[in-house]
Write an enzyme that holds these catalytic residues in place. Structure first.
Site, PDB file in Angstrom:
ATOM      1  N   THR A  11       0.852  -1.191   0.000  1.00  0.00           N
ATOM      2  CA  THR A  11       0.000   0.000   0.000  1.00  0.00           C
ATOM      3  C   THR A  11       0.887   1.242   0.000  1.00  0.00           C
ATOM      4  OG1 THR A  11      -0.197   0.177   2.424  1.00  0.00           O
ATOM      5  CG2 THR A  11      -1.763  -1.271   1.277  1.00  0.00           C
ATOM      6  N   GLY A  12       0.413   2.290  -0.653  1.00  0.00           N
ATOM      7  CA  GLY A  12       1.251   3.472  -0.806  1.00  0.00           C
ATOM      8  C   GLY A  12       2.495   3.151  -1.609  1.00  0.00           C
ATOM      9  N   GLY A  13       2.309   2.408  -2.692  1.00  0.00           N
ATOM     10  CA  GLY A  13       3.449   1.900  -3.447  1.00  0.00           C
ATOM     11  C   GLY A  13       3.861   2.722  -4.642  1.00  0.00           C
ATOM     12  N   SER A  15       5.311   5.722  -4.608  1.00  0.00           N
ATOM     13  CA  SER A  15       6.442   6.622  -4.379  1.00  0.00           C
ATOM     14  C   SER A  15       7.185   6.201  -3.115  1.00  0.00           C
ATOM     15  CB  SER A  15       5.965   8.075  -4.231  1.00  0.00           C
ATOM     16  OG  SER A  15       5.122   8.211  -3.094  1.00  0.00           O
ATOM     17  N   ILE A  17       9.260   4.903  -0.029  1.00  0.00           N
ATOM     18  CA  ILE A  17       9.619   3.584   0.484  1.00  0.00           C
ATOM     19  C   ILE A  17       8.792   2.492  -0.187  1.00  0.00           C
ATOM     20  CG2 ILE A  17       9.552   2.117   2.540  1.00  0.00           C
ATOM     21  CD1 ILE A  17      10.268   4.652   4.178  1.00  0.00           C
ATOM     22  N   GLY A  18       7.516   2.758  -0.424  1.00  0.00           N
ATOM     23  CA  GLY A  18       6.661   1.763  -1.072  1.00  0.00           C
ATOM     24  C   GLY A  18       7.142   1.424  -2.462  1.00  0.00           C
ATOM     25  N   SER A 136       7.638   4.066  12.880  1.00  0.00           N
ATOM     26  CA  SER A 136       8.503   5.245  12.747  1.00  0.00           C
ATOM     27  C   SER A 136       9.310   5.435  14.020  1.00  0.00           C
ATOM     28  CB  SER A 136       7.667   6.509  12.499  1.00  0.00           C
ATOM     29  OG  SER A 136       8.475   7.673  12.586  1.00  0.00           O
ATOM     30  N   TYR A 149       0.832  12.668  14.970  1.00  0.00           N
ATOM     31  CA  TYR A 149       1.526  11.697  14.115  1.00  0.00           C
ATOM     32  C   TYR A 149       2.186  10.621  14.956  1.00  0.00           C
ATOM     33  CZ  TYR A 149       4.932   9.887  10.742  1.00  0.00           C
ATOM     34  OH  TYR A 149       5.685   9.070   9.938  1.00  0.00           O
TER      35      TYR A 149
END
Length: 251
Positions: A11-13, A15, A17-18, A136, A149
């Site tokens: 997911t979030g692939g 840009s 790290i993805g 994180s 966050y």
């Protein structure tokens, strides 16, 4: 070819790290499905990554999209061997300026998005499969202006252990990767100006013992390790990729 024959969802692939993880997975033999919010960016990434890649437009912060994820995935595969729950971004504000919109954006995407992404992919997960969550370093150090966050990422850190406990009996290993300061487009969706980002980068880099920001590809290597058979006896663990920050001091 450490992942030969494997089918992975990232997911979030599209840009950061993805995307770096998708590139590495493909290089190691996997078929990869990536998700992203923006169709143009997603389509461009799929074209760049090549024919081993499938793109699904979905927003990790949207409950409607999350509830359709399983149905979307079944159009392309009957099972998943690896899931990297990576979608997310950060917004920052001093305590006095935090509002409901800020709070909901962070918790909807990071906490709710992680929880329901995992819930929806479970019926597709095979025995001896792996889920990797993205936490994180903010969960380990008090950083100004990052209350919401940090709290959201701390929930994901907690999911790492609770999901691992619940799913190991089904043959699903759950672990997490915890990135430190990484060179990505992470701040693109943040509420920080270019000047604020530049100031943060300049002031933060000297605090990293290795004296530089990390690369998305370095985090991808850690994700691949946790997803591969090399980590077959690792469960409920958070692997830090942070250049030593904030654990060690060089001065």
């Amino acid at each position: 070819m450490k992942l030969k024959g494997k089918i992975a969802l990232i997911t979030g692939g599209s840009s950061g790290i993805g995307k770096a993880t998708a590139q590495l997975f493909i290089q190691e033999g996997a078929q990869v499905i990536i998700t992203g919010r923006d169709k143009i960016t997603l389509d461009h990434t799929v074209q760049e990554l090549g024919h081993h890649t499938i793109g699904i437009v979905t927003d990790a912060g949207s409950m409607k999209d999350l509830m359709h994820l399983n149905e979307e995935l079944r159009q392309y595969t009957s099972h998943l061997d690896i899931v990297f729950v990576n979608a997310g971004f950060g917004k920052y504000a001093p305590l006095e300026l935090i509002d409901e919109v800020h709070y909901e954006e962070m918790f909807n995407t990071i906490v709710r998005g992680t929880l329901f992404t995992v819930q929806q992919v479970l019926p597709l997960m095979t025995n001896n499969s792996a889920i990797v969550l993205n936490t994180s370093i903010v969960t380990e150090v008090g950083m100004p202006n990052s209350s919401v966050y940090s709290a959201a990422k701390s929930a994901v850190q907690s999911f790492t252990k609770t999901f691992a406990s619940e799913l190991i009996s089904r043959g699903i290993r759950v672990n997490a990767v915890s990135p430190g300061p990484i060179q990505t487009n992470y701040f693109d969706r943040s509420n920080l100006s270019k000047e604020q980002v530049d100031s943060f980068t300049t002031s933060f880099a000297p605090q990293v013992p290795i004296q530089r920001f990390g690369l998305a590809s370095e985090v991808a290597e850690a994700v691949m390790f946790l997803a591969s058979e090399a980590a077959s006896f690792i469960v409920g663990t958070e692997l830090s990729v942070d250049g030593g920050f904030p654990k060690i001091k060089t001065k």
